[in-house]
Scaffold this active site. Structure first.
Site, PDB file in Angstrom:
ATOM      1  N   THR A  83      -3.156   9.880   8.020  1.00 40.15           N
ATOM      2  CA  THR A  83      -1.700  10.079   7.995  1.00 40.15           C
ATOM      3  C   THR A  83      -1.459  11.513   8.462  1.00 40.15           C
ATOM      4  O   THR A  83      -2.317  12.381   8.290  1.00 40.15           O
ATOM      5  CB  THR A  83      -1.108   9.873   6.584  1.00 40.15           C
ATOM      6  OG1 THR A  83      -1.874  10.619   5.640  1.00 40.15           O
ATOM      7  CG2 THR A  83      -1.105   8.404   6.187  1.00 40.15           C
ATOM      8  N   SER A 111      -6.363  12.625  10.411  1.00 42.25           N
ATOM      9  CA  SER A 111      -5.515  12.264  11.553  1.00 42.25           C
ATOM     10  C   SER A 111      -5.658  13.305  12.656  1.00 42.25           C
ATOM     11  O   SER A 111      -5.820  14.497  12.382  1.00 42.25           O
ATOM     12  CB  SER A 111      -4.061  12.206  11.091  1.00 42.25           C
ATOM     13  OG  SER A 111      -3.182  12.129  12.193  1.00 42.25           O
ATOM     14  N   THR A 160      -6.497   4.736  17.258  1.00 43.47           N
ATOM     15  CA  THR A 160      -5.242   4.017  16.990  1.00 43.47           C
ATOM     16  C   THR A 160      -4.808   3.314  18.263  1.00 43.47           C
ATOM     17  O   THR A 160      -4.657   3.950  19.308  1.00 43.47           O
ATOM     18  CB  THR A 160      -4.157   5.003  16.514  1.00 43.47           C
ATOM     19  OG1 THR A 160      -4.595   5.581  15.290  1.00 43.47           O
ATOM     20  CG2 THR A 160      -2.824   4.305  16.285  1.00 43.47           C
ATOM     21  N   ARG A 169      11.973   5.473  14.593  1.00 34.48           N
ATOM     22  CA  ARG A 169      12.137   5.661  13.142  1.00 34.48           C
ATOM     23  C   ARG A 169      13.511   6.250  12.867  1.00 34.48           C
ATOM     24  O   ARG A 169      13.764   7.427  13.123  1.00 34.48           O
ATOM     25  CB  ARG A 169      11.013   6.542  12.626  1.00 34.48           C
ATOM     26  CG  ARG A 169       9.651   5.878  12.891  1.00 34.48           C
ATOM     27  CD  ARG A 169       8.561   6.856  13.023  1.00 34.48           C
ATOM     28  NE  ARG A 169       7.334   6.176  13.465  1.00 34.48           N
ATOM     29  CZ  ARG A 169       6.159   6.777  13.496  1.00 34.48           C
ATOM     30  NH1 ARG A 169       6.047   8.043  13.112  1.00 34.48           N
ATOM     31  NH2 ARG A 169       5.106   6.115  13.908  1.00 34.48           N
ATOM     32  N   LYS A 234      -7.915   0.757  15.181  1.00 30.70           N
ATOM     33  CA  LYS A 234      -6.916   0.591  14.118  1.00 30.70           C
ATOM     34  C   LYS A 234      -5.595   0.138  14.721  1.00 30.70           C
ATOM     35  O   LYS A 234      -5.075   0.796  15.632  1.00 30.70           O
ATOM     36  CB  LYS A 234      -6.717   1.918  13.379  1.00 30.70           C
ATOM     37  CG  LYS A 234      -5.614   1.899  12.351  1.00 30.70           C
ATOM     38  CD  LYS A 234      -5.637   3.162  11.502  1.00 30.70           C
ATOM     39  CE  LYS A 234      -4.422   3.269  10.634  1.00 30.70           C
ATOM     40  NZ  LYS A 234      -3.220   3.599  11.425  1.00 30.70           N
ATOM     41  N   GLY A 290      -1.728  -1.061   4.715  1.00 31.21           N
ATOM     42  CA  GLY A 290      -0.322  -1.457   4.756  1.00 31.21           C
ATOM     43  C   GLY A 290       0.132  -2.093   3.460  1.00 31.21           C
ATOM     44  O   GLY A 290      -0.233  -3.229   3.160  1.00 31.21           O
ATOM     45  N   GLY A 291       0.884  -1.357   2.679  1.00 33.45           N
ATOM     46  CA  GLY A 291       1.536  -1.933   1.496  1.00 33.45           C
ATOM     47  C   GLY A 291       0.649  -2.074   0.271  1.00 33.45           C
ATOM     48  O   GLY A 291       1.061  -2.681  -0.718  1.00 33.45           O
ATOM     49  N   ILE A 292      -0.539  -1.509   0.314  1.00 32.28           N
ATOM     50  CA  ILE A 292      -1.434  -1.636  -0.849  1.00 32.28           C
ATOM     51  C   ILE A 292      -1.050  -0.586  -1.888  1.00 32.28           C
ATOM     52  O   ILE A 292      -1.099   0.612  -1.621  1.00 32.28           O
ATOM     53  CB  ILE A 292      -2.907  -1.525  -0.397  1.00 32.28           C
ATOM     54  CG1 ILE A 292      -3.250  -2.818   0.338  1.00 32.28           C
ATOM     55  CG2 ILE A 292      -3.846  -1.283  -1.580  1.00 32.28           C
ATOM     56  CD1 ILE A 292      -4.545  -2.830   1.041  1.00 32.28           C
ATOM     57  N   ARG A 293      -0.623  -1.044  -3.039  1.00 37.18           N
ATOM     58  CA  ARG A 293      -0.142  -0.123  -4.072  1.00 37.18           C
ATOM     59  C   ARG A 293      -0.840  -0.332  -5.406  1.00 37.18           C
ATOM     60  O   ARG A 293      -0.600   0.416  -6.361  1.00 37.18           O
ATOM     61  CB  ARG A 293       1.388  -0.322  -4.283  1.00 37.18           C
ATOM     62  CG  ARG A 293       2.221  -0.068  -3.040  1.00 37.18           C
ATOM     63  CD  ARG A 293       2.232   1.416  -2.666  1.00 37.18           C
ATOM     64  NE  ARG A 293       3.008   1.656  -1.448  1.00 37.18           N
ATOM     65  CZ  ARG A 293       2.472   1.685  -0.224  1.00 37.18           C
ATOM     66  NH1 ARG A 293       1.166   1.502  -0.039  1.00 37.18           N
ATOM     67  NH2 ARG A 293       3.237   1.924   0.832  1.00 37.18           N
ATOM     68  N   GLY A 312      -2.510   4.930   2.750  1.00 41.30           N
ATOM     69  CA  GLY A 312      -1.926   6.124   3.357  1.00 41.30           C
ATOM     70  C   GLY A 312      -0.923   6.778   2.440  1.00 41.30           C
ATOM     71  O   GLY A 312      -1.207   7.778   1.771  1.00 41.30           O
TER      72      GLY A 312
END
Ligand code: GLV
Length: 363
Positions: A83, A111, A160, A169, A234, A290-293, A312
């Site tokens: 990141t 990164s 990437t 964004r 990635k 992605g979205g792992i919490r 991230g």
């Protein structure tokens, strides 16, 4: 004891604390996604569309969360994703992240858009370290970065592949997001302040002006000729690209949509993972982010065939909340949640986690 005094007990509480502590535009740069942020939120929800099928009386006793990925030993199957610009979260930036990763025993993927130099990061901690690559049109830049990374003990490269140009964004556009004084992508050549669309921040301008939008599969051979280290791609979301990656001899892919920051509306990673695993996991390692919490999300990813996951934003929330200690504790919380969920599912080791551990949620 007030809510501010006690330590957060999960990733969501670290996010709330980071939001309270950070400059709002910098928080939005980390937190935001592209477009309507559909993919950003669906990434989180998609892991929760699976339920676990725990086994009982499995004699769990001691549980081992350790595993190996591309020659790097992980104390638990969570790698710190690349990141950008960690100095937006705390002054020590990526050096603090490196120490946190080393303390818990996992890989730090630095990164290209780091705000501390590879040399400073390497001097801060000696844990395993990979480098993410963005490839500018000027290949000399990448060649020089690879040489520096090898000299700093980097043990794999992560290219990437989802960024021929940067995602749109809208939070950053709305905030007119510019980097605070002193925070810079230190591995990029200095950017002419007059170059590019002035409505965009430094990194977006740099990316759109310099990253090579014409990158194609020939980059794999080019990188192979430059380095003998393992190569990870990635940003793969389809079986077709997973097969091409395997045919080009890469060592692993990361199923990723760049945390919902590139093309809004693309498939959540939990949904893309099974087809990538089916297409190529017999030929290379498959990672996912992605979205792992939660630790339970990690169990679902492993059950669906991932070798390990990357996180991230959770680490950025830890860094922003409490520097190195915060990043370390976020990783420890995930480690402890994984260990706990394994025990309660009847799994003693990562190798025991298979497809029989999950079923689609039907509520
Ligand atoms: C950098 O890779 C970003 O997504 O901002």
């Amino acid at each position: 004891m007030g809510a501010e005094d006690r330590l957060p007990v999960n990733v969501a509480e670290y996010e709330a604390r980071a939001r309270a502590r950070m400059d709002p535009a910098s928080f939005d740069y980390y937190a935001g996604g592209a477009g309507d942020e559909r993919t950003l939120s669906e990434n989180v929800l998609a892991w929760r569309r699976w339920n676990l099928r725990p086994r009982v009386l499995a004699g769990v006793g001691a549980v081992s969360t350790a595993t190996d990925v591309l020659g790097s030993r992980l104390a638990f199957p969570v790698i710190v994703a690349p990141t950008a610009l960690h100095r937006l979260a705390c002054d020590d930036g990526e050096c603090a992240t490196a120490r946190a990763c080393s303390a818990v025993g996992t890989v730090h993927v630095v990164s290209t858009v780091a705000s501390r130099t590879l040399e400073d990061i390497a001097a801060s901690a000696d844990g395993p370290r990979w480098l993410q690559l963005y490839v500018p049109r000027e290949r000399e830049h990448t060649r020089a970065l690879i040489r520096r990374a090898e000299a700093c003990g980097v043990s794999a490269f992560v290219l990437t592949v989802d960024t021929p140009r940067l995602g749109r964004r809208e939070r950053d556009l709305r905030n007119d997001f510019q980097l605070p004084a002193g925070v810079e992508p230190v591995h990029f050549p200095p950017l002419d302040p007059a170059a590019g669309d002035p409505a965009l921040g430094h990194f977006a301008r740099y990316a759109n002006l310099n990253l090579d939008p014409a990158l194609d599969w020939s980059i794999v051979a080019w990188l192979r000729a430059e380095t003998r280290l393992p190569l990870v791609l990635k940003g793969v979301l389809t079986a077709e690209d997973a097969r091409l990656a395997a045919e080009h001899g890469v060592d692993a892919v990361v199923v990723s949509n760049h945390g919902g920051r590139q093309l809004d509306g693309v498939v959540p990673t939990a949904v893309a993972l099974p087809e990538v695993v089916a297409a190529a996991s017999d030929r290379m390692a498959v990672l996912v982010d992605g979205g792992i919490r939660r630790g339970v999300d990690v169990l679902v990813a492993l059950a669906l065939g991932a070798t390990a996951v990357m996180v991230g934003r959770p680490v950025l929330w830890g860094l922003a909340a409490d520097g190195e200690q915060g990043a370390r504790r976020v990783l420890e919380l995930l480690r402890d949640e994984i260990e706990h969920a394994m025990a309660l599912s009847g799994k003693r080791s990562i190798a025991e986690i298979g497809l029989d551990l999950v079923q689609p949620a039907r509520v």
